[in-house]
Design an enzyme around this catalytic site. Structure first.
Site, PDB file in Angstrom:
ATOM      1  NE  ARG A  83       7.158   3.742   1.514  1.00 34.08           N
ATOM      2  CZ  ARG A  83       8.107   2.900   1.121  1.00 34.08           C
ATOM      3  NH1 ARG A  83       8.587   2.988  -0.100  1.00 34.08           N
ATOM      4  NH2 ARG A  83       8.577   1.979   1.929  1.00 34.08           N
ATOM      5  CB  CYS A  94      -9.324   4.765   0.358  1.00 33.71           C
ATOM      6  SG  CYS A  94     -10.818   3.752   0.278  1.00 33.71           S
ATOM      7  CD  GLU A 118       8.180  -2.242  -0.118  1.00 33.20           C
ATOM      8  OE1 GLU A 118       9.289  -2.787  -0.048  1.00 33.20           O
ATOM      9  OE2 GLU A 118       7.864  -1.245   0.570  1.00 33.20           O
ATOM     10  CB  CYS A 173      -8.819   2.281   3.887  1.00 29.35           C
ATOM     11  SG  CYS A 173      -9.808   3.792   3.990  1.00 29.35           S
ATOM     12  CB  CYS A 211     -13.012   5.504   4.644  1.00 23.32           C
ATOM     13  SG  CYS A 211     -13.125   4.637   3.050  1.00 23.32           S
ATOM     14  CB  CYS A 255     -13.213   0.569   3.519  1.00 23.48           C
ATOM     15  SG  CYS A 255     -11.927   1.111   2.367  1.00 23.48           S
ATOM     16  CD  GLU A 310      12.276  -2.075  -3.053  1.00 26.09           C
ATOM     17  OE1 GLU A 310      12.648  -1.919  -1.864  1.00 26.09           O
ATOM     18  OE2 GLU A 310      11.279  -1.504  -3.529  1.00 26.09           O
ATOM     19  CD1 TRP A 347      14.786   0.943   5.862  1.00 25.51           C
ATOM     20  CD2 TRP A 347      14.135  -0.811   7.071  1.00 25.51           C
ATOM     21  NE1 TRP A 347      14.811  -0.171   5.048  1.00 25.51           N
ATOM     22  CE2 TRP A 347      14.418  -1.252   5.754  1.00 25.51           C
ATOM     23  CE3 TRP A 347      13.707  -1.735   8.026  1.00 25.51           C
ATOM     24  CZ2 TRP A 347      14.286  -2.583   5.366  1.00 25.51           C
ATOM     25  CZ3 TRP A 347      13.576  -3.058   7.637  1.00 25.51           C
ATOM     26  CH2 TRP A 347      13.861  -3.476   6.320  1.00 25.51           C
ATOM     27  CD  GLU A 391      13.149   5.046   1.191  1.00 26.13           C
ATOM     28  OE1 GLU A 391      12.698   3.941   1.554  1.00 26.13           O
ATOM     29  OE2 GLU A 391      12.954   5.516   0.059  1.00 26.13           O
TER      30      GLU A 391
END
Length: 673
Positions: free
Chosen positions: A105, A109, A144, A149, A151, A154, A308, A316, A356
Site C-alpha cells: 500500500r 507515484c 497516512e 518516488c 521515476c 518525478c 487511529e 508490528w 494485520e
C-alpha cells in the site's frame, strides 16, 4: 466526542451475519463514528469503469439507522491490481531507481497524471453519491501520506520545482547547494537527479530541497484529490491522518506537516505509543505523548482528532504487549486532555487474514462483547458520552517550544557533531518535561507561527535558522518576550550553508555573546556545570562561549574550558534572552525553568499537589475549566486539590486529598471565577 474507528466491511461482504453483528456490537461498545472505505477501491471499482457501490449504500444506511456517523475515506492509499497492470506508470520507483511491483500500500507515484485522474474520478463519484447523506461527517483523504518516488515523471517535476525556486538561474542553485565541493557543479537542469544511495547524496542542499519537493508534491496530490470534494461538498470538513513513530513519538519525518496542516480543516493523527515497554517508565512515555499531542494541536491552534489508536496491542512492534487493565481508558483520557475531540481505533474488527489479522481491534476473532478489551472500549465510550461539553474547548498556553521539520532534516543530514547523539526531538522532550511535570500547558509550535502571545519561547538546537526566523525571534524578545536558546543553534541558513564571520550578528546582539567552539563528547566523558550553587552533569555537547554584554549564569567544572561560562542571560530591549551551552540533565531543566516560571509568574493548569508521574491538564471555554487528573504510575497516588471541583462522571465534589488508583484518571469541571 467521536468514538469508533476504522471499519472495513468490504472484507466481510460474503458474511452478512458478521455485518449484522457489527451494528449490534457498535451500540454495545458505545461507539458513534466510523471511518469507512480507506482501502476499498477494489470493492468500489473491481474493474475499470465498473462500479459496485451497493454495499457501501447499505453500510451508510445501517450506520445512520443505528445513530452513527461516517468519516468517508478516499481510497487512493491502495489501488486495485487492474490499475497497476493497465497503467504501470502509477507504480513507484525507489531511490535505487528500481520500479516497484504491484502490492502493499502507499506505493504509488504522486506525480503520475493517470493516478491523479483516477483518484479524482473515484473521489467525484463518492462525493456525488454520498455528499448529501446525513451520516457523512467528514472526508478522510487517502491514508497516512508518505514515501517518495524517483521515476522519470518525478525527476522532471523536481527539476521544474527547482527552476521555479531558483528563478531559472542554475548559478543560484549551484551557489545555494555549494556544488563546487567534489566538483558537483551543474551546468544544465537535466543533470540534476534526486538523491540516491547509488548516486548523489552528499550535497546537503540537494537533500533538503528534495525533502521540500516531496512535501510539496504530496500536498499537490492531496489538493488534486479534494477538488471534487470541495466542489460537491463544500461544507464537509476534510482531514488526512498524520503519524509519529512509536518509540519516542517523534513526528513523522517524510513530510513537513507544518506545511500540510495549512490545507486541512482538522488535524488528525494515528497514535501508537509502546505502553508498558522495558526501556522507560509509563510516565516518561506519557510525557512524550503529551508533547506530540501538543505539537499536532498547535499546528492549527484548535482541537484535533485521534484518528487511529489500538484498544489493546499492535502487531508490528518487536514485542506486541497488551495494554494493562485501566491503561486504555487512561491513555484515551490523556488524548482528550491534550486537545483531542475523538478516540478512534484501528481497527473495529480484526481481519481474518493477511498482515494485520493480529492487530488490536474492538471486536476480535471471537466476535464477543464479553472479553476485557471490548468492555474497556465500552467504558471509554461511556466516559466520552459524559464529556460532550468538552468538545471544541481549548488549551491556552504562556509557554511555547519550537519544533521545525526542516531543521530536523538538516541536522540529521549534517556530518558533524555526534552522529548518534544529535537527538533533536528527544532534546525538546527534556525541555518540555520541566513543564509537563509542573502541569503547565505548553504549545509546541513551528517557526512560521505567531510568537507574540507567549511569555516564554524555548528554541532548542535550532541548527537551521534563516535570517527571517532570526528576525522573528529578535522581535519576540525585543517586544518583551523571554527567549531560551541552546547549543547547536543558528549554524546554517535555509540552504544548509554555514553563516560566515561567526554567529549571526543579530543573535550576538540578542544574547550578548557568541558560541565559538562546540565540543562533542564520548558517552564515557564526564563534565558538569555549576549553576546556582549546584552541580549538574552534562553529556554529549559543551559549547565554549565568548561573552560581550551577557551575564554569566553557569560555569563548566572541567576540561580545557573549566570555569568558563556555560549558561548566560542577557536583557534585550523589553525582553530577556538565555543561552544554555551544554546538554544538561533533567534536574537542571527543572531548576532552570523553575526559576523562570517564578520570575514570569507562569501558573500551572490547576493549584494541585501530587507526586511525579501524576499529570494534571486543563481544557477550557469561557465559562468552565475541564480538569484531567491522571496517574501514570503503577501505584496508588494521593492528589491534593486547593479548591473544590465537580467530578464529571460521578457528580461528586472533589476537594482536599483525592486518591487515584494505579492508571486511574479523574475528570472534573470547575466554573471560572
Amino acid at each position: 466526542m467521536l468514538h469508533g474507528g476504522d471499519y472495513n466491511p468490504d472484507q466481510w461482504l460474503d458474511r452478512p451475519d458478521i455485518l449484522a453483528d457489527d451494528i449490534k456490537l457498535m451500540k454495545l461498545a458505545h461507539t458513534n463514528t466510523f471511518s469507512v472505505g480507506i482501502f476499498s477501491w477494489s470493492a468500489l471499482e473491481p474493474e475499470e469503469g465498473v462500479y459496485t457501490f451497493e454495499w457501501l449504500d447499505d453500510i451508510f444506511e445501517s450506520i445512520h439507522r443505528n445513530g452513527g456517523r461516517i468519516i468517508l475515506a478516499t481510497p487512493s492509499g491502495a489501488r486495485p491490481a487492474w490499475l497497476s497492470q493497465k497503467y504501470p506508470e502509477v507504480l513507484r520507483v525507489n531511490a535505487e531507481r528500481v520500479k516497484q511491483l504491484h502490492g502493499g500500500r502507499h506505493n504509488h507515484c504522486f506525480t503520475s497524471y493517470v493516478y491523479r485522474e483516477k483518484t479524482k474520478e473515484i473521489n467525484r463519484m463518492l462525493a456525488e453519491r454520498y455528499g448529501s447523506q446525513h451520516a457523512l461527517l467528514m472526508w478522510h483523504v487517502s491514508n497516512e501520506y508518505g514515501g517518495e518516488c524517483h521515476c522519470d515523471q518525478c525527476q522532471h517535476a523536481f527539476r521544474d520545482w527547482l527552476k521555479k525556486k531558483y528563478n531559472h538561474d542554475i548559478k543560484s542553485l549551484n551557489d545555494a547547494w555549494w556544488t563546487p565541493f567534489w566538483s558537483h557543479t551543474f551546468n544544465d537542469w537535466s543533470q540534476i537527479e534526486s538523491p540516491s544511495p547509488i548516486g548523489e547524496n552528499a550535497v546537503h542542499g540537494l537533500n533538503l530541497d528534495w525533502r521540500r519537493f516531496v512535501t510539496d508534491q504530496t500536498i499537490s496530490f492531496f489538493q488534486n484529490e479534494i477538488v471534487p470534494l470541495k466542489e460537491i461538498t463544500p461544507n464537509i470538513p476534510i482531514t488526512t491522518n498524520f503519524m509519529a513513530d512509536t518509540h519516542d513519538l517523534i513526528p513523522f519525518q517524510g513530510l513537513d506537516y507544518s506545511k500540510f496542516a495549512k490545507h486541512l480543516d482538522v488535524i488528525s493523527w494515528d497514535a501508537y505509543p509502546a505502553w508498558h515497554n522495558d526501556w522507560e517508565s509509563t510516565a516518561d512515555l506519557a510525557m512524550k505523548v503529551g508533547f506530540i499531542n501538543d505539537l499536532y494541536r498547535s499546528l492549527k491552534q484548535q482541537p484535533f482528532l485521534l484518528m487511529e489508536s489500538t484498544p489493546s496491542a499492535v502487531n508490528w512492534h518487536d514485542f506486541n504487549k497488551a495494554k494493562r487493565p485501566g491503561m486504555h481508558l487512561l491513555s484515551s483520557v490523556q488524548m482528550i486532555a491534550h486537545g483531542s475531540d475523538s478516540i478512534l481505533y484501528f481497527q473495529w474488527r480484526k481481519s481474518r487474514g493477511s498482515s494485520e489479522k493480529f492487530h488490536g481491534a474492538v471486536v476480535g476473532h471471537d466476535n464477543c462483547s464479553e472479553n476485557r478489551v471490548f468492555k474497556e472500549v465500552a467504558k471509554v465510550g461511556q466516559t466520552l458520552e459524559a464529556l460532550s461539553e468538552v468538545t471544541g474547548t481549548i488549551r491556552p498556553a504562556d509557554v511555547a517550544i519550537l519544533y521545525d521539520w526542516e531543521n530536523h532534516w538538516a541536522l540529521q543530514d549534517a556530518q558533524g557533531f555526534g552522529m548518534k547523539t544529535k537527538r533533536y526531538p528527544q532534546t525538546l522532550h527534556e525541555h518540555y518535561r520541566a513543564f509537563w511535570e509542573r502541569d503547565i500547558p505548553v504549545d509546541v509550535i513551528t517557526k512560521e507561527q505567531d510568537f507574540s502571545s507567549y511569555r516564554l519561547l524555548i528554541v532548542p538546537m535550532l541548527y537551521l535558522a534563516s535570517e527571517e526566523t532570526i528576525a522573528r525571534l529578535k522581535a519576540f524578545a525585543a517586544n518583551g518576550g523571554t527567549l531560551v536558546m541552546t547549543y547547536i543553534s543558528g549554524i546554517v541558513n535555509e540552504s544548509d550553508l554555514t553563516y560566515l564571520g561567526g554567529w549571526p550578528k543579530d543573535l550576538q546582539e540578542m544574547f550578548g555573546m557568541e558560541p565559538v567552539e562546540t565540543d562533542t563528547l564520548y558517552p564515557g566523558d564526564k563534565n558538569a556545570v555549576r549553576y546556582q550553587n549546584r552541580s549538574y552533569e552534562l553529556k554529549d555537547y559543551a559549547t565554549v562561549l565568548k561573552l560581550s554584554t551577557a551575564d554569566p549564569e553557569g560555569f563548566y567544572e572541567d576540561d580545557f574550558y573549566a570555569d568558563t561560562t556555560a549558561v548566560t542571560s542577557h536583557p534585550y530591549k523589553q525582553g530577556k534572552t538565555y543561552y544554555i551551552g551544554a546538554r544538561l540533565s533533567s534536574q537542571f531543566h527543572r531548576d532552570f525553568y523553575g526559576t523562570l516560571i517564578k520570575e514570569l509568574a507562569i501558573q500551572p493548569a490547576l493549584d494541585v499537589k501530587h507526586q511525579p508521574g501524576v499529570s494534571v491538564q486543563v481544557r477550557q471555554d469561557e465559562e468552565n475549566d475541564y480538569i484531567f487528573i491522571m496517574n501514570f504510575t503503577e501505584k496508588r497516588q494521593p492528589v491534593v486539590l486547593a479548591s473544590a471541583v465537580k467530578d464529571m462522571l460521578t457528580g461528586e465534589t472533589l476537594a482536599g486529598e483525592v486518591t487515584l488508583e494505579k492508571y486511574e484518571a479523574r475528570i472534573a469541571v470547575k466554573a471560572k471565577e
